[in-house]
Enzyme design. Structure first.
Site, PDB file in Angstrom:
ATOM      1  N   ARG A  85      18.086 -33.091 -12.806  1.00  0.00           N
ATOM      2  CA  ARG A  85      17.337 -32.841 -13.943  1.00  0.00           C
ATOM      3  C   ARG A  85      16.845 -33.936 -14.862  1.00  0.00           C
ATOM      4  NH1 ARG A  85      22.061 -28.151 -15.400  1.00  0.00           N
ATOM      5  NH2 ARG A  85      22.076 -27.680 -13.385  1.00  0.00           N
ATOM      6  N   GLU A  98      37.779 -23.308 -16.546  1.00  0.00           N
ATOM      7  CA  GLU A  98      36.883 -22.228 -17.145  1.00  0.00           C
ATOM      8  C   GLU A  98      37.418 -20.872 -16.748  1.00  0.00           C
ATOM      9  OE1 GLU A  98      34.048 -24.783 -14.913  1.00  0.00           O
ATOM     10  OE2 GLU A  98      32.529 -24.486 -16.790  1.00  0.00           O
TER      11      GLU A  98
END
Ligand code: ADP
Length: 402
Positions: free
Chosen positions: A236, A385
């Site tokens: 990205r 997470e």
């Protein structure tokens, strides 16, 4: 509340990761974890499950033509005898759009609502909503919950949440949502009860972002509306002059493509073909880049230099946002494992009190890597997470919070 097994589902563009934790009164305990990887890549499918001791109890190489086949394998395994059957399911979701900003009980209507904002996390939302619908179907009667990355960033001040765009688009929900929020929550959780007042966390994985955290609450973050903004990452661009995107769009339209085709190709250019991959023309994988740098590859060196430089600039900016710094934490695949990136990022930040000890930096896993007497503590903490998702699910189930 007694003990109950909670299934955590965390899907990426070509993989579904899952784990089961036993949630009870204390810290949840991991019972098993697994992944189906290589969805859509002929001959590259893998499906594995490890038990609590880390031993592989499933290790297969199935054909995975699509996400439906992949998730069916997970559901089938979890319904086998001897496997813990989930009593609740927690789904990681990057962004639920402007109307779904709280972690909550999942219904078909909620999935439809979040899907309306697919453009806000285009690489993640399609598979995440697909898995949510499959989970409701394949685990009937089991309560499902959605846990949002954007939840950690819910208190961003207006000055960073709001984007300088025409009001029409702000009215359509376009604003900074940030991402990697569940990872940031897990770092704050790991530091409790001694969370420093002024904290910067760099989550450096395939996607990379950085956040400024004041008194445990996110006050600034590098990703914007989508995870394409912020720091240059694996594939990205990160933050970029909008003029570059307009240039590419006009180039695509000039070759006779329809508006939709051009928009899709622009999205692909910005989020799948840029970043470390685009600059190096080699790979988005830091291990491959380090190897190439070792053999004198100048493009790989430039890609990593752009990455390191962007992070260093963000750290400087966030020190200004926080009015100083007490602790810097590295996390994510690169943050945890690539000591060279950590050393290169911190080199030149000594003027801010960031002093890394070369020997301590040569660590694997959790460690303090700052030098004795460094005004800023520098740490490496792996993200957890799934644990955070289990904690949210447990609180939502017993009604004690989100
Ligand atoms: P994702 O965003 O897909 O969850 P991860 O957090 O797993 O990504 O991070 C993937 C990145 O971590 C890749 O660039 C990979 O090369 C890098 N990485 C993993 N292990 C190492 C290592 N031992 N040394 C250097 N880089 C590593």
């Amino acid at each position: 509340m007694g003990k109950l097994p909670v299934l955590v589902l965390n899907s990426g563009s070509s993989s579904i990761k899952f784990s089961i934790y036993e949630a009870g009164a204390g810290e949840p305990e991991k019972l098993l974890e697994g992944a189906v990887d290589g969805i859509g890549a002929a001959g590259l499918g893998s499906f594995w499950v490890k038990d609590a001791s880390g031993e592989k109890i499933v290790n297969e190489a199935p054909e995975l033509p699509n996400a439906a086949t992949a998730f069916a394998l997970v559901a089938e395994a979890l319904n086998r005898d001897g496997f813990p059957h989930p009593a609740a399911i927690g789904h990681r979701m990057v962004c639920g759009g402007p109307t779904v900003t709280e972690n909550q009980f999942l219904t078909p209507e909620l999935i439809d609502e979040m899907e309306r904002y697919t453009a806000f996390a285009p690489l993640h939302t399609p598979i995440a909503v697909f898995i949510m619908r499959q989970a409701l179907k394949l685990f009937p009667g089991v309560p499902n919950f959605v846990c949002l990355d954007s939840y950690f960033h819910r208190n961003l001040p207006e000055v960073t949440r709001h984007l300088p765009i025409p009001p029409k688009y702000a009215g359509m929900g376009v604003r900074r949502f940030g991402a990697h929020g569940i990872s940031y929550e897990s770092i704050v959780h790991a530091l409790e009860p001694n969370v420093p007042k002024r904290l910067i966390v760099a989550h450096l994985g395939n996607g990379a972002s950085i956040s400024a955290v004041k008194d445990g609450s996110g006050v600034e973050t590098s990703m914007g509306l989508t995870p394409t903004g912020g720091i240059i990452s694996g594939t990205r661009t990160g933050d970029i002059d909008p003029g570059v995107l307009i240039f590419i769009l006009r180039d695509l339209l000039a070759s006779g493509r329809s508006g939709d085709e051009a928009a899709d190709l622009l999205e692909k250019a910005a989020s799948k073909q840029s970043g470390l991959l685009g600059v190096s023309e080699l790979t988005n994988d830091m291990r491959g880049l380090r190897e190439a740098i070792g053999s004198g590859n100048a493009k790989a060196r430039l890609a990593v230099d752009e990455f390191v430089y962007a992070i260093r600039k963000f750290i400087g900016a966030y020190i200004a946002v926080l009015g100083g710094l007490d602790m810097l934490v590295f996390t994510g695949g690169i943050g945890e494992n690539d000591s060279a990136s950590r050393a290169e990022i911190c080199a030149g930040l000594e003027c801010f009190g960031i002093q890394v000890d070369a020997e301590r930096n040569n660590c694997l896993g959790e460690a303090v890597i700052s030098a004795e007497g460094s005004p800023v503590t520098v740490r490496v903490i792996p993200p957890a997470e799934d644990l955070i998702i289990v904690n949210h699910v447990r609180r939502l189930l017993d009604g004690s919070g989100k």
